[in-house]
Scaffold this motif. Structure first.
Motif, mmCIF file in Angstrom:
data_model
loop_
_atom_site.group_PDB
_atom_site.id
_atom_site.type_symbol
_atom_site.label_atom_id
_atom_site.label_comp_id
_atom_site.label_asym_id
_atom_site.label_seq_id
_atom_site.Cartn_x
_atom_site.Cartn_y
_atom_site.Cartn_z
ATOM 1 N N VAL A 306 0.852 -1.188 0.000
ATOM 2 C CA VAL A 306 0.000 0.000 0.000
ATOM 3 C C VAL A 306 0.888 1.238 0.000
ATOM 4 C CG1 VAL A 306 -1.820 1.234 1.224
ATOM 5 C CG2 VAL A 306 -1.767 -1.274 1.275
ATOM 6 N N SER A 307 0.669 2.103 -0.975
ATOM 7 C CA SER A 307 1.487 3.313 -1.062
ATOM 8 C C SER A 307 1.137 4.287 0.053
ATOM 9 C CB SER A 307 1.291 3.989 -2.421
ATOM 10 O OG SER A 307 -0.055 4.388 -2.578
ATOM 11 N N LEU A 308 2.093 5.143 0.377
ATOM 12 C CA LEU A 308 1.867 6.207 1.343
ATOM 13 C C LEU A 308 1.069 7.340 0.700
ATOM 14 C CD1 LEU A 308 5.548 6.503 2.634
ATOM 15 C CD2 LEU A 308 3.708 5.209 3.715
ATOM 16 N N PRO A 309 0.482 8.214 1.501
ATOM 17 C CA PRO A 309 -0.084 9.440 0.938
ATOM 18 C C PRO A 309 1.005 10.220 0.206
ATOM 19 C CG PRO A 309 -0.807 9.154 3.204
ATOM 20 C CD PRO A 309 0.248 8.117 2.957
ATOM 21 N N GLU A 310 0.669 10.886 -0.878
ATOM 22 C CA GLU A 310 1.649 11.559 -1.720
ATOM 23 C C GLU A 310 2.489 12.561 -0.941
ATOM 24 O OE1 GLU A 310 3.912 11.892 -4.856
ATOM 25 O OE2 GLU A 310 2.182 10.550 -4.782
ATOM 26 N N GLU A 311 1.888 13.225 0.044
ATOM 27 C CA GLU A 311 2.641 14.227 0.787
ATOM 28 C C GLU A 311 3.796 13.622 1.585
ATOM 29 O OE1 GLU A 311 -1.305 13.515 3.078
ATOM 30 O OE2 GLU A 311 -0.629 13.739 0.997
ATOM 31 N N LYS A 312 3.678 12.347 1.950
ATOM 32 C CA LYS A 312 4.766 11.700 2.679
ATOM 33 C C LYS A 312 5.975 11.461 1.763
ATOM 34 C CE LYS A 312 2.442 9.597 6.605
ATOM 35 N NZ LYS A 312 3.203 10.385 7.606
ATOM 36 N N TYR A 313 5.709 11.117 0.498
ATOM 37 C CA TYR A 313 6.818 10.972 -0.450
ATOM 38 C C TYR A 313 7.457 12.333 -0.735
ATOM 39 C CZ TYR A 313 5.101 6.241 -1.294
ATOM 40 O OH TYR A 313 4.708 4.940 -1.142
ATOM 41 N N THR A 314 6.641 13.362 -0.837
ATOM 42 C CA THR A 314 7.161 14.709 -1.058
ATOM 43 C C THR A 314 8.055 15.142 0.097
ATOM 44 O OG1 THR A 314 5.190 15.330 -2.343
ATOM 45 C CG2 THR A 314 6.526 17.125 -1.451
ATOM 46 N N GLU A 315 7.596 14.879 1.314
ATOM 47 C CA GLU A 315 8.381 15.216 2.507
ATOM 48 C C GLU A 315 9.687 14.424 2.538
ATOM 49 O OE1 GLU A 315 7.965 14.835 7.383
ATOM 50 O OE2 GLU A 315 6.178 14.680 6.114
ATOM 51 N N ALA A 316 9.605 13.128 2.175
ATOM 52 C CA ALA A 316 10.809 12.287 2.173
ATOM 53 C C ALA A 316 11.814 12.773 1.134
ATOM 54 C CB ALA A 316 10.420 10.833 1.912
ATOM 55 N N LEU A 317 11.325 13.222 -0.023
ATOM 56 C CA LEU A 317 12.219 13.733 -1.062
ATOM 57 C C LEU A 317 12.921 15.006 -0.580
ATOM 58 C CD1 LEU A 317 10.014 13.046 -4.194
ATOM 59 C CD2 LEU A 317 12.366 12.215 -3.863
ATOM 60 N N LYS A 318 12.212 15.848 0.148
ATOM 61 C CA LYS A 318 12.834 17.058 0.686
ATOM 62 C C LYS A 318 13.907 16.699 1.710
ATOM 63 C CE LYS A 318 8.893 20.175 0.030
ATOM 64 N NZ LYS A 318 7.848 20.993 0.700
ATOM 65 N N THR A 319 13.607 15.677 2.529
ATOM 66 C CA THR A 319 14.597 15.216 3.500
ATOM 67 C C THR A 319 15.837 14.696 2.783
ATOM 68 O OG1 THR A 319 12.871 14.612 5.094
ATOM 69 C CG2 THR A 319 15.023 13.565 5.362
ATOM 70 N N LEU A 320 15.626 13.908 1.742
ATOM 71 C CA LEU A 320 16.744 13.371 0.965
ATOM 72 C C LEU A 320 17.555 14.489 0.336
ATOM 73 C CD1 LEU A 320 18.183 10.866 -0.261
ATOM 74 C CD2 LEU A 320 16.604 11.081 -2.206
ATOM 75 N N GLU A 321 16.887 15.480 -0.231
ATOM 76 C CA GLU A 321 17.586 16.598 -0.877
ATOM 77 C C GLU A 321 18.473 17.329 0.133
ATOM 78 O OE1 GLU A 321 16.633 20.632 -3.505
ATOM 79 O OE2 GLU A 321 15.001 19.444 -2.664
ATOM 80 N N GLY A 322 18.013 17.377 1.377
ATOM 81 C CA GLY A 322 18.790 18.055 2.418
ATOM 82 C C GLY A 322 20.074 17.333 2.775
ATOM 83 N N LEU A 323 20.210 16.088 2.362
ATOM 84 C CA LEU A 323 21.421 15.333 2.652
ATOM 85 C C LEU A 323 22.504 15.533 1.597
ATOM 86 C CD1 LEU A 323 19.812 11.902 3.668
ATOM 87 C CD2 LEU A 323 20.537 13.775 5.179
#
Length: 324
Positions: A306-323
């Motif tokens: 089951v996929s996550l809500p889209e906003e969770k992937y967006t938040e995760a991508l921002k976290t990744l970009e910060g690394l």
């Protein structure tokens, strides 16, 4: 995307997925993760051809998602070799701690003792959410009695008490036959999660067959009328012609009941842990994880999670970009 083939050795267009054996809802960063200013470049790395190698390991529950991602990623970056072992969540963290991998797939949160070892090894890491799963309790198709079990009944079935158990011990109207057990191995995050929410830390039935290879569990349960076992939801869906699903507290695992948490207490999140230095220094590793987060939801749905809500992937991508 090709249909998921369980625990196969895949080598597609220069990317290799090497699969061996099995593995609270909010994503969290490791305490030792450095906070970086998000990269200012908005360049589209999808158009940039990369070369390099990316290594991962971990949960077999997460493996179907990652296999699907690797197949798709190979079409965009054929010169990047992605190798992913499947030694279970615990085994994957061991390799992560040893510095052998850039990322680690997990069907549970990192444990405190694993955090301590990562800190000792000087490995800063970040937890990223990937999908939802519902641990599925399954029985042989000839089992027409254990259709709906309470958590208390699951405890009675699975907790070791020093005596052989029969189905009739759980309900006198059930067959006077010994229960046969199949369980993920102790390196599996699925085992850990089941131990936490069902067994309350008690010992699992000593006669159980344990394996990190969920396919072996499927075969065992499908071959014995008195067998019972548990593993990730996608493995049930892939083998539902061979198995019967068991409701837990009256609720059957489905996409809806897993996503809403109604399938309690066996609904859970799945994660990928990334090494911060790899995301900064290994462009191929960063690009692969970015691709995973961008396409992980679709891949999760495609293979039965089951996929996550889209906003969770967006938040995760921002976290990744910060690394980066």
């Amino acid at each position: 995307m090709k249909k998921w083939k369980y625990l196969t050795m895949t080598a597609v267009m220069g990317s290799a997925l090497m699969l061996g054996a099995c593995g609270s809802d909010s994503a969290q960063n490791g305490n030792n993760a450095e906070t970086k200013t998000p990269a200012s470049s908005e360049q589209d790395t999808a158009d940039k051809k990369l070369q390099g190698a990316v290594a991962g390991d971990g949960s077999s529950t997460v493996a179907p998602i990652i296999e699907a991602v690797v197949e798709e990623y190979a079409g965009t970056q054929p010169d990047v070799k992605v190798s992913v072992g499947v030694s279970g969540t615990g085994g994957g963290f061991e390799k992560f701690i040893a510095g052998e991998t850039d990322f680690s797939n997990a069907s549970r949160h990192v444990k405190d003792e694993e955090k301590a070892k990562l800190e000792q090894a000087g490995i800063a890491y970040t937890e990223l959410p990937l999908a939802y799963d519902g641990i599925s309790v399954v029985v042989n198709p000839e089992n027409d009695w254990a259709k709906d079990l309470t958590v208390d009944q699951l405890k009675k079935i699975w907790i070791e008490d020093g005596t052989p158990k029969k189905w009739s011990d759980i309900d006198p109207s059930w067959p006077d036959e010994k229960i046969v057990y199949y369980s993920p191995g102790t390196d599996s995050g699925t085992y850990d999660y089941f131990d936490e929410v069902v067994l309350d830390g008690a010992d699992l039935a000593s006669s159980a067959t344990l394996s990190e290879d969920d396919n072996m569990l499927v075969q065992g349960i499908a071959g014995d009328k008195n067998a019972i076992g548990f593993f990730g939801y996608a493995y049930y869906l892939e083998n539902k012609d061979k198995l019967n699903i068991v409701k837990v507290n009256g609720i059957e695992p489905t996409n809806d009941t897993i996503e809403t948490g109604e399938y309690a207490p066996l609904s859970r999140p799945l994660f990928v842990y990334v090494k911060n230095s790899a995301m900064k220094d290994n462009e191929a590793a960063y690009d692969f994880i970015k691709f995973t987060l961008e396409h992980g939801g679709d891949m999760a749905n495609a293979v039965g999670y089951v996929s996550l809500p889209e906003e969770k992937y967006t938040e995760a991508l921002k976290t990744l970009e910060g690394l980066k």
